[in-house]
Design a protein around this motif. Structure first.
Motif: not given
Length: 410
Positions: A350-357, A393-394, A399-402
């Motif tokens: 989860l944190t990796r996804l957040i960091a990527s944005h 929004a991005e 998060l929804t896509a994952e």
């Protein structure tokens, strides 16, 4: 326009006389043009910085004008005022400077910064009552008991004339002036300014702004007489007035073109905008006029507009909360509640996804027992700093896509 015939109200002559009386003692506050705010609002915005007065507010104009009219006998007996802060400081400062005793009754919830400043200016401060009305009752009692002179924060012709001197300055500072946006509490500020400007330039539009929590002047205009509304709390404590003034109301009714309201989040956002973009500190009441323009609440379009930043006395603890609230309103601080599988590596993914944005995590809170979490799952509340609504929004879309189940907490 015709000047009012009510001898309790004021005329242009009263404002002009007040200006000569105050000229050597009141700061001629600047009124710079703001290119950034002009672009955001679609108008030409000029900020009248009354927060730069000695006491941090426009209130000392009216207080001094009333004090200057005291007879020697009245001055020897002293003055009394009731105020949540700004009027208190104005009375304290100018009375003390002239050797006049001043007693100020302030409501118990008054911010400490305003209580301390009032005492430092030389007044005797009495904390009494839960709100202005209760403080005012106590001040009136003291006034009668000790035969002193009561100085009302707005419902006094001399006070209103003193505030009206701002209008004269605006006409000098902005030759092409087309509109003025003014916060409204009891109506003394806008009544004085409107009288001065409309009598000299009747084509200039006067717009008032109240907090939606306490729209006392809006209600008075609708019912055609002052009415007392229910108490409420607001970050714009300087205009937290439950009843429009009996003296000020006719002036507002005669001269003011439009009154709009703003809510707490809009005021908070305006405070943050002034602080961050204009490097100007405004209290809640001082930011309401700009809030109305930022939220496009008025009927103004493309006008050369003066905006009153009428005060800057704000408690630092309240300021920190307002900044946080403003960040939330702007979408730059969010809290998300996200469901996760309770297994090793789930949080890392989860944190990796957040960091990527490029969102910055500032706080997290795990919970397995509440929010209807399934066994084997967990919920995490994550507070993040972002660049704004577009980035939020991005992130939500990612998060929804994952496949993450999520909801916005704030």
């Amino acid at each position: 326009m015709n000047q009012t015939q009510d001898n309790r109200s004021i005329s242009l002559a009263d404002v002009l006389t007040a200006r000569e009386r105050l000229r050597s003692s009141i700061y001629y506050s600047p009124c710079p043009h703001s290119q950034m705010l002009s672009a955001l609002t679609g108008q030409q915005i000029y900020l009248k910085l009354e927060n730069l007065q000695m006491t941090g507010s426009f209130k000392e104009r009216g207080a001094l004008n009333r004090i200057a009219l005291l007879t020697p006998q009245e001055a020897s007996r002293g003055v009394v005022a009731a105020s949540a802060g700004n009027h208190a400081q104005g009375v304290a400062y100018h009375a003390t400077a002239r050797g006049i005793r001043a007693i100020i009754v302030m409501p118990l919830p008054t911010p400490l910064v305003k209580v301390t400043a009032t005492r430092n200016f030389g007044a005797e401060v009495i904390l009494h009552g839960a709100n202005y009305d209760e403080a005012c009752e106590e001040a009136t009692r003291i006034c009668t008991e000790q035969n002193m002179t009561f100085i009302h924060p707005f419902d006094d012709p001399a006070v209103m004339a003193g505030q009206g001197t701002i209008g004269l300055e605006l006409l000098e500072q902005i030759p092409q002036l087309e509109a003025v946006v003014v916060p409204i509490g009891g109506g003394g500020l806008i009544g004085g300014i409107a009288c001065a400007i409309k009598e000299l330039r009747p084509e200039v539009r006067i717009i008032g702004v109240q907090t939606s929590r306490l729209p006392s002047m809006v209600m008075a205009i609708e019912q055609r007489h002052p009415v007392t509304i229910d108490p409420a709390t607001t970050i714009a404590d300087g205009i937290a007035v439950r009843r429009a003034g009996d003296v000020t109301f006719p002036m507002v009714q005669q001269y003011v073109d439009e009154i709009v309201t703003v809510d707490e989040d809009e005021i908070a956002s305006s405070i943050l905008m002034l602080l961050e973009r204009e490097k100007t500190l405004a209290e809640g009441a001082g930011a309401t006029a700009l809030a109305a323009l930022l939220q496009h609440k008025t009927s103004l379009k493309g006008a050369h507009t003066a905006v009153l930043v009428c005060g800057g006395n704000i408690d630092v603890t309240l300021l920190s909360r307002i900044i946080e609230r403003g960040l939330v309103q702007d979408g730059r601080l969010i809290m998300l509640r996200i469901h996760l599988l309770d297994k090793p590596g789930a949080l890392s993914d989860l944190t990796r996804l957040i960091a990527s944005h490029r969102a910055n995590i500032v706080n997290t809170l795990y919970n397995r027992a509440y929010y209807g979490v399934n066994l084997g799952d967990t919920v995490i509340d994550i507070t993040m700093e972002t660049r704004g609504r577009e980035q939020v929004a991005e992130l939500l879309a990612a998060l929804t896509a994952e496949g993450y189940k999520h909801s916005r907490v704030l």
